[in-house]
Enzyme design. Sequence first.
Site, PDB file in Angstrom:
ATOM      1  CD  GLU A  65      -2.982  -1.032   2.285  1.00 46.52           C
ATOM      2  OE1 GLU A  65      -2.951  -0.068   3.070  1.00 46.52           O
ATOM      3  OE2 GLU A  65      -3.895  -1.888   2.300  1.00 46.52           O
ATOM      4  CD  GLU A  86      -3.424  -5.831   4.132  1.00 54.37           C
ATOM      5  OE1 GLU A  86      -4.265  -4.977   4.484  1.00 54.37           O
ATOM      6  OE2 GLU A  86      -2.192  -5.658   4.206  1.00 54.37           O
TER       7      GLU A  86
HETATM    8  C1  FCB Z   1      -4.263  -1.976   5.538  1.00 50.72           C
HETATM    9  C2  FCB Z   1      -2.869  -2.281   6.011  1.00 50.72           C
HETATM   10  C3  FCB Z   1      -2.813  -3.269   7.138  1.00 50.72           C
HETATM   11  C4  FCB Z   1      -3.934  -3.075   8.119  1.00 50.72           C
HETATM   12  C5  FCB Z   1      -5.251  -3.014   7.411  1.00 50.72           C
HETATM   13  C6  FCB Z   1      -6.436  -2.864   8.330  1.00 50.72           C
HETATM   14  O1  FCB Z   1      -4.309  -0.685   5.029  1.00 50.72           O
HETATM   15  O2  FCB Z   1      -2.104  -2.790   4.955  1.00 50.72           O
HETATM   16  O3  FCB Z   1      -1.553  -3.173   7.727  1.00 50.72           O
HETATM   17  O4  FCB Z   1      -3.691  -1.981   8.894  1.00 50.72           O
HETATM   18  O5  FCB Z   1      -5.255  -1.952   6.513  1.00 50.72           O
END
Ligand code: FCB
Length: 443
Positions: A165, A348
């Site tokens: 990110e 994620e």
């Molecule tokens: C993302 C991050 C991760 C975590 C989630 C909730 O932006 O990559 O580390 O904080 O959000």
Amino acid sequence: MALFTFPKDFLWGASTAAYQIEGAIHEDGRGPCVWDTFTDAGRIQDGSSAAVACDHYHRWPDDIALLKDAGFNAYRFSIAWPRILPSGTGEVNAAGLDFYDRLVDGLLAAGIRPMACLYHWDLPQPLEDRGGWQGREVVGPFADYARIVSARLADRVKDWMMLNEPNVVATHGYGTGEHAPGHKLGETGILRALHHQNLAQGAALRAIAAERPGLTLGTVINLQPCRAESDRPEDVAAAARWDAVWNRVALDGVMRGKIPDLMAERMKDFVLPGDEEAIRYPIDLLGINYYSRMTMKHETGHPFDVWWGDAHCDRWTAMAWPVQPDGLYDLLMEFKRDYGNPAVFVAENGAAYDDVVGPDGQVHDAERVAFLRDHVASVGRALADGCNVKGYLCWSLLDNFEWAFGLSKRFGIVRVDYDTLVRTPKDSYRFLSEVAKSGRLEA
Ligand code: FCB
């Protein structure tokens, strides 16, 4: 009700990040990183720190057992740059490499594919002191770090993700100051941080490829479809600008070697000849983090004159993020259409809720189960519609240190009691385990 079936080799698992789970921040020669400094400056909302976090640095065998018992076949973790190079450059800390060596061997012994991410936000403080992501001085050290880590682990780790990110690092770390290193440098600060991460990523990809052929190389980007709150032209233009900053600088950087037209003028002072070739790389696998869509509107007084609009949503997580599983389907299908359907995986996806431990000692997190079910269904739908999606890794295996929110937001499918460090699988863990083991989902 629909039935989704997933291929046998589909990747099921969870993601974590070193800083959020490891603790042991002063152990075995680890150097300081920007999040340590940010924490020491009192910037964590609940006053907590990651000094212990989940104590994964010592309890990693238990955590591997949790992954294994769930029937997961993949795990994305990050490597802490300040454990490997305590000063960011120069001397390599053997104990740091040894830790990840043990972790990787443990994962492989458990039949779990280790997917290593090189940079999940723990920039060594000495590099921040030299300008951090505002300048190019970080590019060489990042490539060196990539080379050192892959030289040690790439005989066993086949999947390498460069960044996590870069948009959040840039906007929150250098734009608004909500994250470490806490700078409020506005539009230019954001774009500079994005561009230099892109450059570092390009250099690291080439360094690892030269170190060892045949690896699966990629990166992880947080993509959020941007919609305008209304069809007023200024809202539509604001949403397009934000899409360029939030999604396209990183995505088109690596995929196309192209600075988005909407940002070209603002970036011309620090994008040098040759940079566009340097940031482009034919990656093998893109990790997509998905949490929600973004609904934006025109409003002055913020970077890019854009601000949050009304998402018109009736489901929200404890982060006040809207629950929009259709956005994941749309995103995957748009990516397939616009980028030629390269291999992707969900790196994620998950949700924080205010979990309650029931009288039976368990966490019956029905909202998180529903969240995961709806999003896995979106992945199943995209797969059925031809998207080249290879896996689904939830965020996160454990409750952990949620950056500026500290320990107050729980994203885990396994509860962590921060007093005892005892891990208790939640209903969501059992749900995802069932899907992973059967390769089927009814939703
Ligand atoms: C993302 C991050 C991760 C975590 C989630 C909730 O932006 O990559 O580390 O904080 O959000």
